[in-house]
Enzyme design. Sequence first.
Site, short mmCIF file in Angstrom:
data_model
loop_
_atom_site.label_atom_id
_atom_site.label_comp_id
_atom_site.label_asym_id
_atom_site.label_seq_id
_atom_site.Cartn_x
_atom_site.Cartn_y
_atom_site.Cartn_z
N ASN A 192 34.19 74.64 7.60
CA ASN A 192 32.90 75.15 8.05
C ASN A 192 32.70 76.56 7.51
O ASN A 192 33.57 77.10 6.83
CB ASN A 192 32.80 75.11 9.59
CG ASN A 192 33.89 75.94 10.23
OD1 ASN A 192 33.95 77.14 10.05
ND2 ASN A 192 34.77 75.28 10.97
N ASP A 234 35.90 69.95 14.85
CA ASP A 234 35.98 69.02 15.99
C ASP A 234 36.72 67.74 15.62
O ASP A 234 37.28 67.08 16.47
CB ASP A 234 34.57 68.70 16.48
CG ASP A 234 33.94 69.90 17.19
OD1 ASP A 234 34.69 70.59 17.90
OD2 ASP A 234 32.74 70.16 17.00
N PHE A 238 34.18 81.02 22.37
CA PHE A 238 32.98 81.34 21.62
C PHE A 238 32.15 80.07 21.52
O PHE A 238 32.70 78.96 21.52
CB PHE A 238 33.32 81.84 20.21
CG PHE A 238 33.62 83.32 20.16
CD1 PHE A 238 34.68 83.85 20.89
CD2 PHE A 238 32.85 84.18 19.40
CE1 PHE A 238 34.96 85.21 20.87
CE2 PHE A 238 33.11 85.54 19.37
CZ PHE A 238 34.16 86.06 20.10
N LYS A 261 29.15 74.59 28.28
CA LYS A 261 30.46 74.62 27.60
C LYS A 261 31.49 75.40 28.41
O LYS A 261 32.65 75.02 28.51
CB LYS A 261 30.27 75.27 26.22
CG LYS A 261 31.42 75.09 25.29
CD LYS A 261 31.04 75.44 23.87
CE LYS A 261 30.20 74.35 23.21
NZ LYS A 261 29.85 74.63 21.84
N LYS A 304 34.84 73.48 29.54
CA LYS A 304 36.14 73.85 28.95
C LYS A 304 37.02 74.62 29.91
O LYS A 304 38.20 74.84 29.64
CB LYS A 304 35.92 74.66 27.68
CG LYS A 304 35.10 73.87 26.64
CD LYS A 304 35.46 74.30 25.25
CE LYS A 304 34.63 73.53 24.23
NZ LYS A 304 35.25 73.54 22.91
O1 C5P Z 1 33.18 73.79 18.68
P1 C5P Z 1 32.82 74.28 20.05
O2 C5P Z 1 31.41 74.76 20.15
O3 C5P Z 1 33.24 73.36 21.15
O4 C5P Z 1 33.70 75.62 20.22
C1 C5P Z 1 33.62 76.37 21.39
C2 C5P Z 1 34.92 77.08 21.63
O5 C5P Z 1 35.97 76.15 21.67
C3 C5P Z 1 35.32 78.12 20.60
O6 C5P Z 1 35.90 79.20 21.31
C4 C5P Z 1 36.38 77.40 19.76
O7 C5P Z 1 37.34 78.33 19.27
C5 C5P Z 1 36.99 76.47 20.76
N1 C5P Z 1 37.46 75.20 20.20
C6 C5P Z 1 38.81 74.90 20.27
N2 C5P Z 1 39.27 73.71 19.79
C7 C5P Z 1 38.43 72.82 19.25
C8 C5P Z 1 37.05 73.10 19.17
C9 C5P Z 1 36.61 74.31 19.65
O8 C5P Z 1 39.58 75.73 20.76
N3 C5P Z 1 38.91 71.68 18.80
#
Ligand code: C5P
Length: 396
Positions: A208, A276, A322, A336, A340
């Site tokens: 990305n 992801d 983030f 989110k 999370k």
């Molecule tokens: O991709 P996403 O919007 O879900 O990311 C949100 C947060 O989750 C970010 O802080 C990113 O570093 C974390 N993340 C992660 N592991 C993943 C996807 C995202 O720790 N597989």
Amino acid sequence: MLAGKSVTLIIGGGIAAYKCLELIRLLRREGAKVVPVLTRAATEFVTPMSVAALAGTHVYQNLFDLKDEAEMGHIQLSRRSDLLVVAPATADLMAKMAGGHADDLGSTLLMATDKPVLIAPAMNLRMWDHPATQRNLAQLQADGISIIGPNSGDMACGEYGPGRMSEPEEILATIAARLQKRPLAGKRILVTSGPTHEPIDPVRYIANRSSGAQGTALAVALRDLGADVVFVTGPAQIPPPQGVTVHKVETAIEMLDAVERALPADAAIFAAAVADWRVTDASLSKIKKTAQGSPNIMFSENPDILATVASHALRPALVVGFAAETETVVTHAQAKRARKGCDWIVANDVSAASGIMGGSENAIHLITADSVEDWPRLPKAEVARRLAARISQALT
Ligand code: C5P
């Protein structure tokens, strides 16, 4: 406030040099000793006489001034201070610093020092926006140099925009914060940064656009507050900062492994843009074009590192995620945060129009359990400093 502290002030050749006279006065009012160094160009804007009068000391100008060298030499001069400040940091001085030049007293001091360096850039806005300056700025940030400003406003050249040197009071406040407090001393903070690369085969991968700039700036800001930073980074465009423990990884699975090994920690900040999905059973040899058409690539979901740590037996006291969104930023980010299980979400709009991903500025919303703060658009280093200050408040 700064009694017993010594600041070497390298004054560059720009119209903003006049503000350094006031800065010297403010620093001395707070009890700091100021060791002034003028570049040759600076003497076109302020006289050594006025600088010496305000600093109450000798003004250093020439690398080859034998008397000065006999007195102390540039190495001692650069190490005797607690902090080196470059103001105004002109485009030329920034280029010299980024390139490691040492052809006059100021640039040599900067190369020879083992002390922290703060620069206050000031230049015409087109010079500031020039790719060369922005490249040098990124290099200096990556080298662990702290940057204050520039501010936006009316310029001496008649234009309006970013390029004005920060005001003496602002520079004083930053110097004081830098020299006075190390509120995060003894705290271990984990920061993830950059993208991940998920292999398709040995030569291709999915990635990305994350540059790693915000995560790197955050690691620098936390380090500057005295934290023991563990920096787990994917393949970012900018090098990791000095003075932190670096673990370089490629994939999300490697990042999770490095993060779990880094626990326990007092806080964990997940600035990385983790992929992801990964390719299920990535090919061990290069996938060839065949008459059967394009390959059918299967994906598997990557582990969510943030969610894993947020529910970990060794969960840090503060877990910050983030959220890079392209629409309804705050609503998505709030959801989110809950999903999370983290404490805060730093949300930003990364739609192409925002210019944030890969850019030098960021406009964030800080989402906590009971509030949403909309921060103004700021340089990523300033966003990092403010976030680091908030993290410090939360941990101490
Ligand atoms: O991709 P996403 O919007 O879900 O990311 C949100 C947060 O989750 C970010 O802080 C990113 O570093 C974390 N993340 C992660 N592991 C993943 C996807 C995202 O720790 N597989």
